[in-house]
Write a protein that holds these residues in place. Structure first.
Motif, PDB file in Angstrom:
ATOM      1  N   LYS A   1      -2.508   0.860   7.721  1.00  0.00           N
ATOM      2  CA  LYS A   1      -1.400   0.667   6.593  1.00  0.00           C
ATOM      3  C   LYS A   1      -0.476  -0.427   7.201  1.00  0.00           C
ATOM      4  O   LYS A   1       0.017  -0.641   8.212  1.00  0.00           O
ATOM      5  CB  LYS A   1      -0.885   2.212   6.768  1.00  0.00           C
ATOM      6  CG  LYS A   1      -1.496   3.235   5.932  1.00  0.00           C
ATOM      7  CD  LYS A   1      -1.300   3.405   4.621  1.00  0.00           C
ATOM      8  CE  LYS A   1      -2.099   4.576   4.287  1.00  0.00           C
ATOM      9  NZ  LYS A   1      -2.067   4.459   2.766  1.00  0.00           N
ATOM     10  N   GLY A   2       0.391  -0.796   5.954  1.00  0.00           N
ATOM     11  CA  GLY A   2       1.533  -1.721   6.340  1.00  0.00           C
ATOM     12  C   GLY A   2       0.847  -3.186   6.860  1.00  0.00           C
ATOM     13  O   GLY A   2       1.902  -3.649   7.550  1.00  0.00           O
ATOM     14  N   GLU A   3      -0.258  -3.532   6.838  1.00  0.00           N
ATOM     15  CA  GLU A   3      -0.551  -4.884   7.569  1.00  0.00           C
ATOM     16  C   GLU A   3       0.241  -6.171   6.927  1.00  0.00           C
ATOM     17  O   GLU A   3       0.710  -6.931   7.793  1.00  0.00           O
ATOM     18  CB  GLU A   3      -2.013  -5.092   7.024  1.00  0.00           C
ATOM     19  CG  GLU A   3      -2.929  -4.780   7.996  1.00  0.00           C
ATOM     20  CD  GLU A   3      -4.252  -5.227   7.894  1.00  0.00           C
ATOM     21  OE1 GLU A   3      -4.797  -6.425   8.008  1.00  0.00           O
ATOM     22  OE2 GLU A   3      -5.242  -4.453   7.349  1.00  0.00           O
ATOM     23  N   ASP A   4       0.678  -6.066   5.754  1.00  0.00           N
ATOM     24  CA  ASP A   4       1.326  -6.953   5.087  1.00  0.00           C
ATOM     25  C   ASP A   4       2.866  -7.067   5.428  1.00  0.00           C
ATOM     26  O   ASP A   4       3.659  -8.137   5.485  1.00  0.00           O
ATOM     27  CB  ASP A   4       1.389  -7.194   3.535  1.00  0.00           C
ATOM     28  CG  ASP A   4       1.776  -5.677   2.858  1.00  0.00           C
ATOM     29  OD1 ASP A   4       1.491  -4.502   3.706  1.00  0.00           O
ATOM     30  OD2 ASP A   4       2.202  -5.631   1.796  1.00  0.00           O
TER      31      ASP A   4
ATOM     32  N   ASP B   1       0.831  -1.142   0.035  1.00  0.00           N
ATOM     33  CA  ASP B   1      -0.190  -0.055  -0.057  1.00  0.00           C
ATOM     34  C   ASP B   1       0.891   1.399   0.051  1.00  0.00           C
ATOM     35  O   ASP B   1       0.311   2.531   0.290  1.00  0.00           O
ATOM     36  CB  ASP B   1      -1.089  -0.068   1.289  1.00  0.00           C
ATOM     37  CG  ASP B   1      -0.367   0.074   2.561  1.00  0.00           C
ATOM     38  OD1 ASP B   1       1.039   0.388   2.595  1.00  0.00           O
ATOM     39  OD2 ASP B   1      -0.646  -0.294   3.646  1.00  0.00           O
ATOM     40  N   GLY B   2       2.291   1.081  -0.134  1.00  0.00           N
ATOM     41  CA  GLY B   2       3.004   2.444  -0.234  1.00  0.00           C
ATOM     42  C   GLY B   2       3.717   2.713   1.054  1.00  0.00           C
ATOM     43  O   GLY B   2       4.697   3.506   1.148  1.00  0.00           O
TER      44      GLY B   2
ATOM     45  N   ASP C   1      -0.247   9.368   2.048  1.00  0.00           N
ATOM     46  CA  ASP C   1      -1.487   9.373   1.348  1.00  0.00           C
ATOM     47  C   ASP C   1      -1.665  10.587   0.885  1.00  0.00           C
ATOM     48  O   ASP C   1      -1.779  11.673   1.629  1.00  0.00           O
ATOM     49  CB  ASP C   1      -2.274   9.192   2.818  1.00  0.00           C
ATOM     50  CG  ASP C   1      -3.715   8.792   2.509  1.00  0.00           C
ATOM     51  OD1 ASP C   1      -4.103   8.389   1.234  1.00  0.00           O
ATOM     52  OD2 ASP C   1      -4.532   9.188   3.364  1.00  0.00           O
ATOM     53  N   GLU C   2      -2.110  10.331  -0.529  1.00  0.00           N
ATOM     54  CA  GLU C   2      -2.416  11.746  -1.427  1.00  0.00           C
ATOM     55  C   GLU C   2      -1.211  12.518  -0.941  1.00  0.00           C
ATOM     56  O   GLU C   2      -0.130  12.189  -1.162  1.00  0.00           O
ATOM     57  CB  GLU C   2      -3.614  12.404  -0.893  1.00  0.00           C
ATOM     58  CG  GLU C   2      -4.787  11.350  -1.406  1.00  0.00           C
ATOM     59  CD  GLU C   2      -6.210  11.667  -1.194  1.00  0.00           C
ATOM     60  OE1 GLU C   2      -6.257  12.943  -0.679  1.00  0.00           O
ATOM     61  OE2 GLU C   2      -7.110  10.931  -1.467  1.00  0.00           O
ATOM     62  N   ASP C   3      -1.415  13.776  -0.429  1.00  0.00           N
ATOM     63  CA  ASP C   3      -0.287  14.593  -0.382  1.00  0.00           C
ATOM     64  C   ASP C   3       0.392  14.737   1.183  1.00  0.00           C
ATOM     65  O   ASP C   3       1.205  15.562   1.325  1.00  0.00           O
ATOM     66  CB  ASP C   3      -0.727  16.288  -0.729  1.00  0.00           C
ATOM     67  CG  ASP C   3      -1.965  16.663   0.035  1.00  0.00           C
ATOM     68  OD1 ASP C   3      -2.632  15.802   0.539  1.00  0.00           O
ATOM     69  OD2 ASP C   3      -2.211  17.888  -0.276  1.00  0.00           O
ATOM     70  N   ARG C   4      -0.029  13.621   1.759  1.00  0.00           N
ATOM     71  CA  ARG C   4       0.495  13.637   3.112  1.00  0.00           C
ATOM     72  C   ARG C   4       1.530  12.537   3.317  1.00  0.00           C
ATOM     73  O   ARG C   4       1.342  11.551   2.628  1.00  0.00           O
ATOM     74  CB  ARG C   4      -0.666  12.995   4.222  1.00  0.00           C
ATOM     75  CG  ARG C   4      -1.541  14.197   4.453  1.00  0.00           C
ATOM     76  CD  ARG C   4      -2.537  13.735   5.584  1.00  0.00           C
ATOM     77  NE  ARG C   4      -3.658  14.721   5.958  1.00  0.00           N
ATOM     78  CZ  ARG C   4      -4.047  14.751   7.195  1.00  0.00           C
ATOM     79  NH1 ARG C   4      -3.899  13.692   8.177  1.00  0.00           N
ATOM     80  NH2 ARG C   4      -4.704  15.621   7.307  1.00  0.00           N
TER      81      ARG C   4
END
Ligand code: SAH
Length: 353
Positions: free
Chosen positions: A328-331, A76-77, A98-101
């Motif tokens: 975020k980053g569950e994987d 997910d980045g 997340d978008e511009d954050r």
């Protein structure tokens, strides 16, 4: 005593250090600008500082960052930075675009002593507090990891550890982050401190006048359930916790965040949702529902999506802003409460950069 690390010092302390070394105070401000504004740690590159001052600095202070042991990228980045401290301790900082954050999730302790039943980090126990420089270093390292031109825009104290149990270093790091003249210059609105609910810590933080956001890890609507999930509830019941939250000074249009991990058959019924709405009556609150992130050996499960959405509806109908936070980053084992050594080993088996 190990020599002082420059990056844990407030700009005002760097000024004082410059004076102690027989140099005018503004040299300390220049130094702060190099460190916190420009992210430059190489003393050789600080060309506007006299050579003699730079040499004296090397004698009296260190300028060390933890080593980046590994960077693990999620689909997910988000990216988990595994950092090794000077004594071998390990912490994680997680970058979440997340978008511009660009949000950075910071750790404040190695391990955590609060033993919340659903939290993997809690199984480690507390090893030690981080020093202010080890907290500040996470931001410097994260900024250096970002592509040219990008900077961390938001800071959340939601990594390993309990920020209010490492109060002095957390507050000092926040002061370095928010110092607008020679520190990083972050607006306090972009910083969130998350706590298991240490009432004395919340009261103390309220008096600091820092203006940062407060997030409360609530996770239950009765003392019986909360005590089962969070041993800290034995020290402060829900009523005491909410009383402290109600007194927390909030700038206009700002709210207190409540984190609520959704655990199937434990705290996610419609009855819980109605009780939560009642508990939060009169509090300027925003609720973040966090579907439980599973880890090996945990006794909990994530409820079905329909249960989560029904819970959310009750709160929305009661007029409470409520979002579902898909972690975020569950994987890569970087999601909430997954920051521990074991999660890391599992994640490493997945993929690294
Ligand atoms: N000690 C602080 C900072 C940690 S923040 C605090 O408790 O607030 C991490 C957030 O993730 C907390 O709200 C925590 O309760 C939550 N969390 C922990 N383990 C989790 C899990 N397995 N799944 C989802 N959320 C979890």
């Amino acid at each position: 005593m190990p020599p002082v690390n420059l990056i844990g010092l407030l700009p005002s302390e760097l000024e004082a250090l410059a004076r102690d070394l027989g140099t005018p105070a503004y040299r300390g401000r220049q130094l702060a600008t190099w460190l916190y504004r420009k992210g430059v740690l190489d003393r050789e590159a600080m060309t506007d500082l006299p050579k003699e001052f730079r040499e004296r600095l090397t004698e009296v202070a260190t300028l060390a960052l933890p080593a980046v042991e590994r960077v693990i990228a999620s689909q997910d980045g988000s990216r988990k930075l595994i950092l090794r401290l000077h004594d071998g301790g390990r912490i994680h900082a997680v970058l979440m675009p997340d978008e511009d954050r660009q949000t950075l999730c910071l750790s404040t302790q190695v391990g955590c002593g609060f033993a919340c039943a659903f939290c993997h980090t809690g199984t480690m126990g507390l090893e030690r507090n981080l020093t202010a420089d080890e907290i500040v270093a996470q931001l410097l390292i994260a900024n250096a990891e970002l592509p040219e031109g990008l900077r961390v825009t938001h800071l959340v104290f939601m990594g390993m550890g309990e920020p209010l149990a490492n109060y002095a270093s957390t507050v000092k790091a926040i002061r370095i982050f928010t110092d607008t003249r020679h520190g990083f210059g972050y607006s306090p609105r972009r910083i969130t401190v998350s706590t298991v609910g240490l009432v004395t810590g919340i009261e103390k933080l309220a008096r600091e006048d820092l203006g940062v956001n407060l997030a409360i890890s609530l996770h239950a609507t009765t003392d019986a359930i909360r005590e089962r999930l969070m041993p800290v509830n034995r020290s402060w019941k829900l009523e005491a916790l909410l009383a402290a939250v109600r007194k927390f000074p909030l700038p206009t249009r700002r709210r207190v965040f409540f984190e609520y991990v959704m655990l199937d058959q434990v705290n996610s019924s419609l009855e819980d949702a109605h009780r939560l709405a009642r508990l939060l009556r009169g509090v300027r609150a925003k609720v973040n529902l966090i579907p439980f992130n599973d880890w090996e050996g945990s006794e909990f499960r994530r409820p079905p999506l329909s249960t989560i959405l029904a819970f959310q509806s009750v709160l929305l109908n009661a007029g409470i802003t409520t979002t579902v936070r898909w972690s975020k980053g569950e994987d890569i084992g970087a999601a909430c409460g997954q920051l521990s050594e074991v999660a890391e080993v599992r994640a490493a088996a997945g993929g690294s950069r």
